[in-house]
Design an enzyme around this catalytic site. Structure first.
Site, PDB file in Angstrom:
ATOM      1  N   GLU A 492       0.825  -1.220   0.000  1.00  0.00           N
ATOM      2  CA  GLU A 492       0.000   0.000   0.000  1.00  0.00           C
ATOM      3  C   GLU A 492       0.854   1.264   0.000  1.00  0.00           C
ATOM      4  O   GLU A 492       0.562   2.217   0.727  1.00  0.00           O
ATOM      5  CB  GLU A 492      -0.961   0.003   1.202  1.00  0.00           C
ATOM      6  CG  GLU A 492      -1.934  -1.157   1.192  1.00  0.00           C
ATOM      7  CD  GLU A 492      -2.981  -1.116   2.298  1.00  0.00           C
ATOM      8  OE1 GLU A 492      -2.896  -0.243   3.182  1.00  0.00           O
ATOM      9  OE2 GLU A 492      -3.884  -1.963   2.269  1.00  0.00           O
ATOM     10  N   GLU A 585      -4.691  -8.713   0.759  1.00  0.00           N
ATOM     11  CA  GLU A 585      -5.460  -8.405   1.970  1.00  0.00           C
ATOM     12  C   GLU A 585      -6.934  -8.459   1.627  1.00  0.00           C
ATOM     13  O   GLU A 585      -7.367  -7.844   0.647  1.00  0.00           O
ATOM     14  CB  GLU A 585      -5.103  -7.015   2.542  1.00  0.00           C
ATOM     15  CG  GLU A 585      -3.748  -7.000   3.204  1.00  0.00           C
ATOM     16  CD  GLU A 585      -3.330  -5.641   3.761  1.00  0.00           C
ATOM     17  OE1 GLU A 585      -4.193  -4.884   4.237  1.00  0.00           O
ATOM     18  OE2 GLU A 585      -2.120  -5.362   3.720  1.00  0.00           O
TER      19      GLU A 585
END
Ligand SMILES: *[C@@H]1O[C@H](CO)[C@@H](O)[C@H](O)[C@H]1NC(C)=O
Ligand SMILES: *[C@@H]1O[C@H](CO)[C@@H](O)[C@H](O)[C@H]1NC(C)=O
Ligand SMILES: *[C@@H]1O[C@H](CO)[C@@H](O)[C@H](O)[C@H]1NC(C)=O
Ligand SMILES: *[C@@H]1O[C@H](CO)[C@@H](O)[C@H](O)[C@H]1NC(C)=O
Ligand SMILES: *[C@@H]1O[C@H](CO)[C@@H](O)[C@H](O)[C@H]1NC(C)=O
Ligand SMILES: *[C@@H]1O[C@H](CO)[C@@H](O)[C@H](O)[C@H]1NC(C)=O
Length: 893
Positions: A492, A585
């Site tokens: 991220e 995720e």
């Protein structure tokens, strides 16, 4: 069954052979036998530096030293991991202009605390409570910040004068700087990487030498609890001046057919002697029993080679051999984690003496990352049923402990997990070794930030100077692990959104990874890079965080501000038809074990807020497991998206275990709500939702909530059941609440109109018309006593092995009292000691080492170890006001 298996492992670990060397990461096992030295007959001696440390910590900078001031002396420590010679760092010609008084040989450290390494200076607390505190919820409210000094003497025998002596540190949090006899040797800022420093130039043989290590943890450096200190193992490695270099073997395998495999081996030989050396290299390959770690029969030998290594140089020798009828490493339970060990010996050519022995564990297997079929292991599709795991081990913190890590894996495996993502940092080497031996898949990851920051003091401050050295060190350390199927260079990162600039950074990291370790593909976890942006296009594998199943795009999320992203699997598939796509995720479901709030949303996934699923007073989240972070989705919703996109290779749930820090949505708490399993290791209800999907053969019918609601008489109290069955009938006090047939895209049975009455809930589930599994939940009475259960009845008396003891608050009939919060006092007899207590409550600020712990939803945990060398029974007593006390015994042997 689980307990029997653990016990067997424990017994066998003690009997480990002495051939296990440092590079075979289960060093912990040999260490049990001898803490301080290993025979040098093989030419290599690896000594674990666990005892004898003095430690001191200061919240203020006690000596004015800073990394930036000494950077020029630290950077050269990374030189072995910088490819281009002109980019390597030169040590300044003069000594550093600092007075490191705590590194001085004459400094009196007798008032400092004596500690054993691995050591986490922050875990004992106390917790910081409130808002005006130096470390808030994000980093776990524990005192991680400040400067810590570790000092220890190193005794070197006169015989060792001609040896090369290294200090190997598996992980030091953070900004490590190391002095020997008052001389700065170097260091390594990134706290999650392993590194080596050469002690030889400053060691005086036949004398006590003073080692001093300074660590500095800034605040605002992490999005979770980093821990602080020498939190992984530290080793002294003594070798001949001519030896196999650090992480100096590289084994790759090619299965040429099912009856034969080619093994390629690269050995890097380093020569620190003043003159050139001729050495013979021989390597034999043996079977390695993954469970006992015993070395078995010899299966192959590499051709002997002779090389000349000039003084100060490192030379690589390549060779290959064939293994006939290879036994493949594979993923449990459909395959076996067969392993091999290559034992490399170096011989001095002038007299034939063995001058070094080096072991490399490996497995023979193929991974095919197929854009349509997903991951194939040895040609067979294996769906990735993964979880993300941060590095802390709950109440014992970041200090690595083999048993604590093994317990986590056992609990996860029982649920059906076959893969772990190392979010977002390199793990302890022993953990990777364990994952190899147990047959898990690993997505190994190194960075959470690059040039762009997430926190003011995170890795972005040193990215420019250190990314190459960190990345190459990570790849070189971990490349021989058969379990690793994918490298991840980021998570991220802000660079997802900066188009050409961010993509260039990504490309440079990918190029380094391909250059250093060409056999595996490279990815990065992406939550905001869209399929039409340049960022994803440079990665070999598409790893999506949350956007696969869609972010905030269903009705319950419509009032929320922020981006809305429809399910993105299809758009990534169209943009990158040749790449494997999976979710690094998923979910980010939130829950507190055993806590339920009403009314229950009628949606299958909803954001938690103060009036729906959450409660701003209790700071708990309802365990109906329908509630999520603002950007998240329930497990059910993730399953729908995955089943609609069969090309998706699988998922890593955020997260397997709760972890310290990042307590979304209540940042006044200490630990997260994301885990399928709570911080103490107790499964939340959704454990059985995943188990039903991942192990559909298990006959489970899990009922939620509990059925003890004195203030809900006559009120609607939804009942949900997790099972792999296709039909289910629920009864309340014998009265049917309806027989339900599982619909397509439905992953739970829910009776949302049940009206509460005390008594008994009973469910009967069916599969293909036959009874599958049944379950009963009864209303509990008043708390009357305690009940204890131990995870293992016998532990090693090595001061490290742990027994985990669960305490239940029970009523007169022995039923767990689900609302019980009784304050429990633990007493451990003298052969053992209490390490920590917990209950999985994210809001409990009682320090972890406390002997008193309130139950949370009826349960608490006590962690006990045996004192080193004290064999015999350890008795553990739990008592509480107006509760019948309970006692359990653990044998230390
Ligand atoms: C050493 O550091 C001190 C304080 O920062 C400074 O005053 C002094 O000039 C420095 N000496 C040298 C030789 O750089
Ligand atoms: C030896 O192996 C390394 C690493 O795989 C490779 O870069 C090198 O080209 C090989 N050298 C020879 C001579 O095969
Ligand atoms: C053999 O040679 C090596 C390398 O020079 C040396 O380290 C070792 O001591 C020698 N051993 C014997 C027994 O002479
Ligand atoms: C809480 O979430 C629900 C949706 O699940 C929404 O209807 C409600 O408006 C939210 N309440 C607040 C205060 O945001
Ligand atoms: C929940 O309530 C607390 C305290 O009143 C408030 O600070 C917080 O913003 C609320 N959260 C939401 C999501 O509404
Ligand atoms: C639990 O009991 C102990 C011993 O009586 C006491 O010191 C402690 O404050 C109690 N803790 C709580 C949370 O009530």
């Amino acid at each position: 069954m689980l307990a029997g298996r653990i016990l067997r492992n424990a017994i066998r670990l003690v009997g480990l052979g002495s051939l296990v060397l440092h590079h075979s990461p289960i060093t912990t096992a040999h260490v049990i036998k001898s803490h301080h030295s290993r025979p040098s007959t093989t030419g290599r001696e690896v000594i674990r530096l666990d005892m004898g440390w003095r430690f001191w910590h200061s919240f203020e900078n006690p000596d004015g030293i800073t990394y930036n001031q000494l950077k020029a002396y630290i950077l050269p420590s990374g030189n072995d991991f910088i490819a281009n010679p002109s980019d390597r760092h030169r040590l300044p010609g003069s000594a550093p202009n600092v007075t490191a008084k705590y590194a001085d040989n004459k400094f009196d450290d007798s008032n400092w605390k004596t500690v054993r390494v691995p050591h986490d200076w922050a875990i004992e607390g106390p917790f910081y409570v409130g808002e005006d505190v130096p470390v808030k919820g994000g980093m776990g409210r524990l005192p991680v910040q400040g400067v810590g000094w570790y000092r220890r003497k190193i005794t070197v025998e006169p015989d060792d004068a001609n040896k090369q002596i290294y200090l190997d540190i598996d992980g030091a949090m953070s900004y490590a700087m190391v002095w020997l006899n008052g001389k700065l040797l170097g260091g390594w800022p990134y706290g999650y990487n392993s590194f080596r420093l050469d002690l030889s130039p400053y060691l005086v043989a036949g004398k006590d030498n003073q080692l001093a290590i300074r660590l500095d943890n800034p605040t605002s450096s992490s999005r979770w609890y980093p821990g602080g200190g020498l939190y992984r193992n530290v080793w002294l490695t003594k070798v001949d001046k001519t030896h196999v270099g650090q992480w100096g073997t590289y084994i790759t395998t090619q299965a040429t057919s099912s009856s034969s495999a080619t093994i390629n081996l690269v050995v890097s030989v380093e020569n620190k002697a003043a003159t050139a050396k001729d050495v013979h290299i021989s390597t034999d390959v043996f079977k390695l029993d993954p469970e006992t770690e015993n070395i078995g029969t010899k299966v192959a030998s590499f051709p002997r080679a002779t090389i000349t290594v000039s003084s100060g140089q490192s030379v690589r020798s390549n060779s290959s051999t064939l293994v006939e009828n290879p036994q493949f490493w594979g993923v449990w339970p459909s395959q076996e984690p067969n392993m091999y060990v290559a034992v490399t010996k170096l011989y001095a050519s002038e007299n034939g003496t063995v001058i070094d022995t080096y072991e490399t564990r490996f497995g023979i297997r193929t991974f095919t990352l197929d854009s349509d079929k997903g991951l194939l292991v040895n040609g067979v599709p294996v769906r990735i049923q993964g979880v993300n795991q941060h590095h802390d081990l709950g109440a014992i913190g970041a200090a690595f402990n083999v048993r604590a890590a093994e317990r986590q894996l056992e609990i996860l495996r029982e649920m059906g997990v076959n893969a772990v993502r190392m979010s977002h940092n390199p793990p302890a080497p022993e953990l990777l070794d364990m994952l190899d031996r147990k047959g898990f898949l690993v997505m190994d990851e190194i960075f959470d930030s690059w040039e762009l920051s997430k926190n003011p003091n995170d890795f972005h401050l040193i990215f420019q100077d250190w990314h190459e050295a960190d990345l190459r060190a990570f790849l070189r350390r971990d490349r021989n692990h058969p379990s690793i199927y994918l490298w991840s260079v980021g998570n991220e990162v802000g660079e997802q959104q900066t188009n050409a600039a961010g993509t260039a950074v990504a490309r440079s990291l990918i190029n380094i990874a391909h250059d250093e370790e060409p056999t595996r593909l490279v990815t990065s976890g992406m939550n905001s890079a869209k399929s039409n942006m340049p960022f994803p296009s440079v990665f070999d594998v598409i790893s999506l965080n949350y956007q696969g199943e869609g972010i905030r795009d269903t009705p319950a999320y419509s009032h929320l501000p922020g981006i809305t992203t429809p399910p993105a699997y299809s758009s990534f598939k169209s943009a990158f038809p040749k790449k494997l796509i999976h979710s690094s995720e998923t979910a980010s479901s939130l829950s507190s074990r055993g806590i339920y709030y009403f009314p229950v949303t009628s949606e299958i996934s909803a954001p938690v807020n103060n009036t729906s699923g959450g409660n701003s007073n209790t700071k708990q989240v309802s365990a109906y497991n329908l509630y999520t972070a603002d950007f998240g989705a329930s497990p059910d919703r993730v399953f729908i998206a995955q089943d609609q996109h069969p090309f998706v290779a699988g998922e890593f749930v955020w997260t397997g275990f709760d972890y310290i820090g990042e307590p979304t949505p209540y940042y006044s708490s200490r630990s997260s709500y994301f885990g399928i399993v709570d911080l103490a290791g107790f499964p939340k209800d959704r454990y059985y939702l995943y188990q039903s999907r991942w192990r559909p053969d298990v006959r489970v019918a899990h009922i939620l909530p509990h059925w003890t609601w004195p203030d809900r008489l006559g009120k609607v109290t939804p009942v949900h059941v997790f099972s792999s069955a296709d039909e289910a009938e629920l009864f309340l006090n014998g009265e049917s609440q309806g027989r339900l047939v599982r619909k397509t895209s439905s992953y739970r049975f829910r009776w949302d109109k049940v009206v509460y009455a005390p008594g008994e809930l009973h469910v009967i589930t069916y599969k293909h018309g036959e009874v599958w599994a049944k379950n009963t939940v009864q209303t509990a009475g008043k708390a009357a006593g305690l009940s204890l259960s131990v995870d293992r009845s016998s532990i090693r008396a090595d001061g490290e092995d742990l027994a985990y003891i669960t305490v239940k608050v029970v009523d007169g009939k022995g039923l767990v009292v689900p609302h019980a919060t009784d304050n429990i006092t633990f007493d451990v007899s003298s052969a053992g000691e209490l390490v920590a207590t917990d209950n999985g409550d994210p809001t409990d600020f009682t320090a972890f080492p406390s002997k008193q712990r309130k139950a949370f939803s009826g349960l608490a945990l006590v962690i006990v170890r045996a004192k080193t060398g004290e064999r015999g029974p350890i008795s553990i007593t739990a008592s509480g006001v107006n509760l019948e006390a309970a006692r359990a015994t653990v044998q230390a042997s």
